[in-house]
Design an enzyme around this catalytic site. Structure first.
Site, PDB file in Angstrom:
ATOM      1  N   LYS A  28      13.680  32.796  80.144  1.00 47.97           N
ATOM      2  CA  LYS A  28      14.825  31.868  80.064  1.00 47.97           C
ATOM      3  C   LYS A  28      14.673  30.974  78.851  1.00 47.97           C
ATOM      4  CE  LYS A  28      12.347  28.061  81.162  1.00 47.97           C
ATOM      5  NZ  LYS A  28      12.068  27.019  80.165  1.00 47.97           N
ATOM      6  N   ASP A 156      10.651  26.711  87.953  1.00 53.79           N
ATOM      7  CA  ASP A 156      11.519  27.689  87.289  1.00 53.79           C
ATOM      8  C   ASP A 156      11.620  29.019  88.041  1.00 53.79           C
ATOM      9  OD1 ASP A 156      11.831  25.872  85.220  1.00 53.79           O
ATOM     10  OD2 ASP A 156      10.255  26.766  83.987  1.00 53.79           O
TER      11      ASP A 156
HETATM   12  O1  C5P Z   1       6.772  23.507  88.561  1.00 48.53           O
HETATM   13  P1  C5P Z   1       5.747  23.992  87.594  1.00 48.53           P
HETATM   14  O2  C5P Z   1       4.454  24.372  88.245  1.00 48.53           O
HETATM   15  O3  C5P Z   1       6.249  25.039  86.654  1.00 48.53           O
HETATM   16  O4  C5P Z   1       5.402  22.740  86.669  1.00 48.53           O
HETATM   17  C1  C5P Z   1       4.296  22.710  85.803  1.00 48.53           C
HETATM   18  C2  C5P Z   1       4.030  21.274  85.403  1.00 48.53           C
HETATM   19  O5  C5P Z   1       5.100  20.773  84.596  1.00 48.53           O
HETATM   20  C3  C5P Z   1       3.923  20.316  86.564  1.00 48.53           C
HETATM   21  O6  C5P Z   1       2.610  20.255  87.058  1.00 48.53           O
HETATM   22  C4  C5P Z   1       4.350  18.994  85.929  1.00 48.53           C
HETATM   23  O7  C5P Z   1       3.262  18.418  85.224  1.00 48.53           O
HETATM   24  C5  C5P Z   1       5.376  19.408  84.909  1.00 48.53           C
HETATM   25  N1  C5P Z   1       6.760  19.303  85.409  1.00 48.53           N
HETATM   26  C6  C5P Z   1       7.308  18.048  85.564  1.00 48.53           C
HETATM   27  N2  C5P Z   1       8.604  17.923  86.005  1.00 48.53           N
HETATM   28  C7  C5P Z   1       9.341  19.014  86.280  1.00 48.53           C
HETATM   29  C8  C5P Z   1       8.801  20.316  86.116  1.00 48.53           C
HETATM   30  C9  C5P Z   1       7.500  20.418  85.681  1.00 48.53           C
HETATM   31  O8  C5P Z   1       6.667  17.017  85.297  1.00 48.53           O
HETATM   32  N3  C5P Z   1      10.611  18.855  86.680  1.00 48.53           N
END
Ligand code: C5P
Length: 330
Positions: A28, A156
């Site tokens: 994406k 995501d």
């Molecule tokens: O959700 P995901 O594991 O992909 O997110 C990875 C990192 O990105 C999280 O641990 C966080 O530090 C950051 N993140 C965030 N806010 C979001 C999505 C991700 O701070 N909305």
């Protein structure tokens, strides 16, 4: 707002060989990524417009006595082969949700989406694994149930299930479809080294705090809002209207961590890109082109300028996780 998974393919058209199931899922780019303040759980409230592009990872799952992940492709060495792999966690989460004790699977990932690139490649693998294991194990979870599981795995992952163009809210996992027409042509410039998503968000916070102290910003980050001009432009299907409206709040943070990305963005703009933006948390830079030939010209120019590790062309939107016809092996 409820997530919509109406068009996720949970069943292949033809029942494949039950010994192996192959599903592909797309990368994406974020056409808009507006980041609000950090929440209590450490995540950031955001409004984003996800757009799935034609760069795919393929995941094959096979019955096995024990869990295993095997990865092939250029970035394979950077992908963990243990339970820290998001695809492994996806299979485990599905087994738990379906009450399958001790269910195991061998997950083979053929990677084309670069790792730690801001393209949600790990999320694509997790989404593909959910759909593939749901079929292999005949667990029969609905698309909506898979969507719920996906949201627990990563922000995501739900979008990688549905694909297309969609608005993400919450931490990105709450989806609503976006009305977009037309096909968009992209040139993608892959960075020399990856960026950690968590580090980019933390840097975004730090830069904002520094600006607030310096008095450059009247107030700290507020609740993010959807760009209505962007939504109108997407409905028109005109890339010339969409290009100037691409926006990413994480871009200053990605540029501060990898200042060379400025050269890549400048090179794409010099060659007439309608929009030039860091994708998600970066370091991939995405360039919106007028048409397929223009995307090729931009890709050639980026290669010639030596501003990135590699380039690719892609179109969007494309569908989310989908069974690969004939991808199942004996
Ligand atoms: O959700 P995901 O594991 O992909 O997110 C990875 C990192 O990105 C999280 O641990 C966080 O530090 C950051 N993140 C965030 N806010 C979001 C999505 C991700 O701070 N909305």
């Amino acid at each position: 707002m409820r997530a919509r998974y109406d068009h996720v393919n949970v069943k292949p058209a033809i029942r494949p060989d039950p010994e192996a199931v192959t599903v592909r899922a797309p990368a994406k780019v974020n056409l808009q990524l507006s980041v609000g303040p950090a929440r209590r759980d450490g995540y950031h409230a955001l409004v984003t417009v996800y757009h799935a592009v034609s760069l795919f990872d393929e995941v094959t799952v096979l019955p096995s006595d024990q869990m295993a992940v095997a990865v092939t492709g250029e970035d394979a060495a950077q992908v963990p082969g243990d339970k820290s792999n998001l695809a492994w966690r996806a299979a485990s989460a599905l087994a738990r949700a379906a009450g399958l004790r001790g269910a195991a699977v061998r997950i083979e990932i053929s990677k084309r989406i670069p790792v730690a690139a801001g393209l949600a490649g790990g999320s694509a693998d997790a989404a593909a694994t959910l759909v593939a294991c749901n079929e292999l194990w005949r667990t029969g979870l609905s698309a909506g149930e898979l969507g719920e599981l996906a949201g627990g795995l990563g922000s995501d992952v739900p979008f990688a299930l549905v694909g297309g163009t969609a608005v993400g809210r919450g931490r990105g996992e709450q989806l609503t479809p976006a009305l977009a027409t037309g096909t968009y042509h992209w040139a993608l410039a892959f960075g020399q080294a990856g960026l950690s998503t968590a580090q980019v968000y933390a840097t975004c916070d730090r830069l904002r705090a520094a600006r607030t102290v310096a008095g450059d910003q009247a107030k700290p980050a507020t609740e993010p809002e959807l760009s209505h001009p962007l939504m109108t432009a997407l409905r028109s299907g005109d890339p010339a209207r969409v290009g100037p409206l691409l926006a990413n709040d994480l871009q200053p943070a990605a540029l501060s961590l990898q200042p060379d990305l400025r050269r890549a963005l400048a090179a794409g703009r010099e060659h007439g890109a309608l929009g030039a933006i860091v994708s998600g948390s970066g370091p991939t830079c995405a360039f919106l082109a007028k048409d397929a030939a223009h995307a090729r010209d931009i890709a050639v120019a980026l290669t010639g300028a030596g501003v990135c590790r590699a380039v690719a062309r892609a179109t969007g939107p494309v569908t989310g996780a989908a069974f690969v016809p004939g991808g199942q092996r004996a």
